[in-house]
Enzyme design. Structure first.
Site, short mmCIF file in Angstrom:
data_model
loop_
_atom_site.label_atom_id
_atom_site.label_comp_id
_atom_site.label_asym_id
_atom_site.label_seq_id
_atom_site.Cartn_x
_atom_site.Cartn_y
_atom_site.Cartn_z
N ARG A 182 0.90 -1.34 0.23
CA ARG A 182 0.01 0.02 -0.07
C ARG A 182 0.78 1.34 -0.27
O ARG A 182 2.03 1.24 0.64
CB ARG A 182 -1.08 0.11 1.34
CG ARG A 182 -1.85 -0.85 1.04
CD ARG A 182 -3.22 -0.53 0.22
NE ARG A 182 -4.35 -1.50 0.22
CZ ARG A 182 -4.53 -2.52 -0.63
NH1 ARG A 182 -3.44 -2.65 -1.56
NH2 ARG A 182 -5.69 -3.23 -0.75
N HIS B 24 -0.97 0.64 -9.80
CA HIS B 24 -1.62 -0.20 -8.88
C HIS B 24 -2.36 -1.47 -9.67
O HIS B 24 -3.32 -1.58 -9.68
CB HIS B 24 -2.55 0.57 -8.06
CG HIS B 24 -3.08 -0.10 -6.59
ND1 HIS B 24 -3.46 0.47 -5.70
CD2 HIS B 24 -3.09 -1.75 -6.59
CE1 HIS B 24 -3.81 -0.48 -4.90
NE2 HIS B 24 -3.45 -1.52 -5.12
P1 NDP Z 1 -1.63 -11.91 4.67
O1 NDP Z 1 -2.73 -11.46 5.82
O2 NDP Z 1 -2.06 -13.25 4.18
O3 NDP Z 1 -0.30 -11.96 5.04
C1 NDP Z 1 0.32 -10.73 5.86
C2 NDP Z 1 1.64 -10.80 6.55
O4 NDP Z 1 2.31 -9.63 6.94
C3 NDP Z 1 1.85 -11.83 7.42
O5 NDP Z 1 3.13 -12.51 7.15
C4 NDP Z 1 1.97 -11.45 8.73
O6 NDP Z 1 2.86 -11.86 9.60
C5 NDP Z 1 2.66 -9.95 8.22
N1 NDP Z 1 2.59 -8.83 9.26
C6 NDP Z 1 1.38 -8.19 9.46
N2 NDP Z 1 1.59 -7.07 10.45
C7 NDP Z 1 2.97 -7.12 10.56
C8 NDP Z 1 3.84 -6.37 11.29
N3 NDP Z 1 3.46 -5.29 12.25
N4 NDP Z 1 5.18 -6.47 11.19
C9 NDP Z 1 5.66 -7.62 10.46
N5 NDP Z 1 4.85 -8.24 9.56
C10 NDP Z 1 3.38 -8.09 9.91
O7 NDP Z 1 -1.76 -10.82 3.42
P2 NDP Z 1 -1.81 -11.06 2.00
O8 NDP Z 1 -0.27 -11.70 1.70
O9 NDP Z 1 -2.77 -11.79 1.39
O10 NDP Z 1 -1.78 -9.77 1.28
C11 NDP Z 1 -0.67 -8.42 1.70
C12 NDP Z 1 -1.17 -7.02 1.35
O11 NDP Z 1 -0.73 -7.10 -0.17
C13 NDP Z 1 -2.79 -6.63 1.28
O12 NDP Z 1 -2.93 -6.52 2.72
C14 NDP Z 1 -2.81 -5.64 0.36
O13 NDP Z 1 -2.44 -4.64 1.03
C15 NDP Z 1 -1.57 -5.99 -0.60
N6 NDP Z 1 -1.99 -6.11 -1.95
C16 NDP Z 1 -1.60 -5.48 -3.09
C17 NDP Z 1 -2.07 -5.57 -4.26
C18 NDP Z 1 -1.62 -4.83 -5.40
O14 NDP Z 1 -2.27 -5.02 -6.74
N7 NDP Z 1 -0.72 -3.86 -5.42
C19 NDP Z 1 -2.98 -6.72 -4.74
C20 NDP Z 1 -3.37 -7.44 -3.61
C21 NDP Z 1 -2.73 -7.29 -2.15
P3 NDP Z 1 2.25 -13.35 10.54
O15 NDP Z 1 2.69 -14.41 9.31
O16 NDP Z 1 3.33 -13.32 11.63
O17 NDP Z 1 0.93 -13.23 10.87
#
Ligand code: NDP
Length: 306
Positions: A221, A269
């Site tokens: 994001r 995006h």
């Molecule tokens: P998930 O919820 O599956 O994974 C999130 C990951 O981030 C997990 O590994 C989690 O850790 C980690 N995380 C969360 N908070 C923290 C923190 N404070 N510090 C360190 N690590 C953290 O999300 P997705 O993989 O499905 O998607 C990720 C993002 O990608 C979406 O939220 C979206 O914003 C973005 N996106 C962008 C797109 C684009 O076209 N540009 C398209 C689709 C998505 P843990 O494993 O320990 O829980």
């Protein structure tokens, strides 16, 4: 009972068609022509007007039309008891992984250097590959697949996430090990959800801790990056370039400094756009689960914000 599509930020038509293809008996209303607010039990949303969901007195479930839910959680008027689900889909993952691979490979094989060399008629065979180790911030549904595919291609990779994890097939750093993670890599890929903890995480203090000349890829994001810190990070040599798919203001204003900076590659995006046909079956499945009182798929944790 019915489903409402509230997506002023996305064309609702392909969603309507895809959902009807999965189940033609569904009663679906589309914003802004929602005639019977009382019938709506499930709202499918993308950038809905804040506060609007309060108009559905019998709303039981909110589904994002994408992987992220930050656009939903930023609406403070959403009642806390309502479950929120999101899209986790093979097609979405495949496109995202391919985009990140493109960024990593272009840096590793120096596409941008050779484009410049071509413009200047230079034939320079020295140092054709940059040695890289890729760090993925966020190894969830999307980041986890990027790790797997990069490892399959033979790259050194490590991951960074919120919680401690054991028995992974790759080096992994938990939140409190951020400095160790950064010192281990020279390509930094942000695939984190946008939460109150991760907003602004890509800032000059973090860049200072990177290996000199680290390449940044942000596909998560726009609000993860403090935009005014990026060009100074290039000037100081902390970073050597960046590939950005997301921005604080989209479309990126025409006057923004990023347009004319040759160290930045940018896309509008499009790293991974949700495909309605691929995602519709899981939306319908969740609607059925809701109706039958079964556990929902891909439900987010409201406290963790992802
Ligand atoms: P998930 O919820 O599956 O994974 C999130 C990951 O981030 C997990 O590994 C989690 O850790 C980690 N995380 C969360 N908070 C923290 C923190 N404070 N510090 C360190 N690590 C953290 O999300 P997705 O993989 O499905 O998607 C990720 C993002 O990608 C979406 O939220 C979206 O914003 C973005 N996106 C962008 C797109 C684009 O076209 N540009 C398209 C689709 C998505 P843990 O494993 O320990 O829980």
């Amino acid at each position: 009972m019915s489903i409402a599509i509230v997506s002023p930020g996305k064309d609702p038509k392909p969603w309507l068609e895809a959902l009807r293809q999965v189940d033609s008996s569904l009663d679906i209303q589309v914003y802004p022509q929602i005639e019977d607010l009382k019938k709506v039990e499930m709202a499918l949303v993308w950038q809905h007007p804040p506060g609007f969901l309060r108009n559905f007195p019998h709303l039981k479930l909110i589904s994002s039309l994408g992987a992220g839910v930050d656009h939903i959680l930023s609406d403070s008027e959403i009642p806390h008891h309502l479950p929120i689900v999101r899209i986790v889909d093979e097609k979405l993952t495949w496109s995202m992984t391919n985009y990140v691979l493109m960024g990593v490979l272009n840096f590793h094989r120096q596409l941008y250097r050779y484009q410049k060399d071509k413009d200047n008629g230079i034939w320079d065979m020295s140092n054709p590959e940059i040695s890289i180790k890729v760090g993925i911030m966020g190894v969830g549904a999307l980041g986890g697949d990027v790790v797997d595919k990069l490892m399959y291609l033979g790259f050194e990779v490590c991951g960074y996430g919120l919680n401690d994890k054991k028995s992974l097939s790759f080096p992994y750093f938990a939140k409190h090990q951020l400095d160790d993670f950064l010192s281990d890599i020279n390509v930094l890929v942000c695939m984190l959800p946008l939460t109150s903890e991760t907003e602004g995480i890509l800032n000059i203090t973090l860049f200072q801790k990177c290996n000199p000349g680290t390449y940044l890829i942000n596909v998560a994001r726009g609000k993860h990056l403090i935009e005014e810190d990026l060009i100074p990070a290039f000037e100081e040599g902390y970073l050597s370039g960046a590939m950005l798919d997301v921005f604080r203001v989209e479309p990126l204003p025409r006057t923004h400094a990023y347009w004319s900076d040759s160290r930045i590659q940018l896309t509008p995006h499009i790293a991974s756009v949700t495909n309605p046909k691929a995602a519709a079956p899981q939306i319908v499945e969740n609607y059925k689960r809701l109706t039958n009182g079964l556990p929902l798929q891909h439900q987010i944790n409201r406290v963790k914000e992802y």
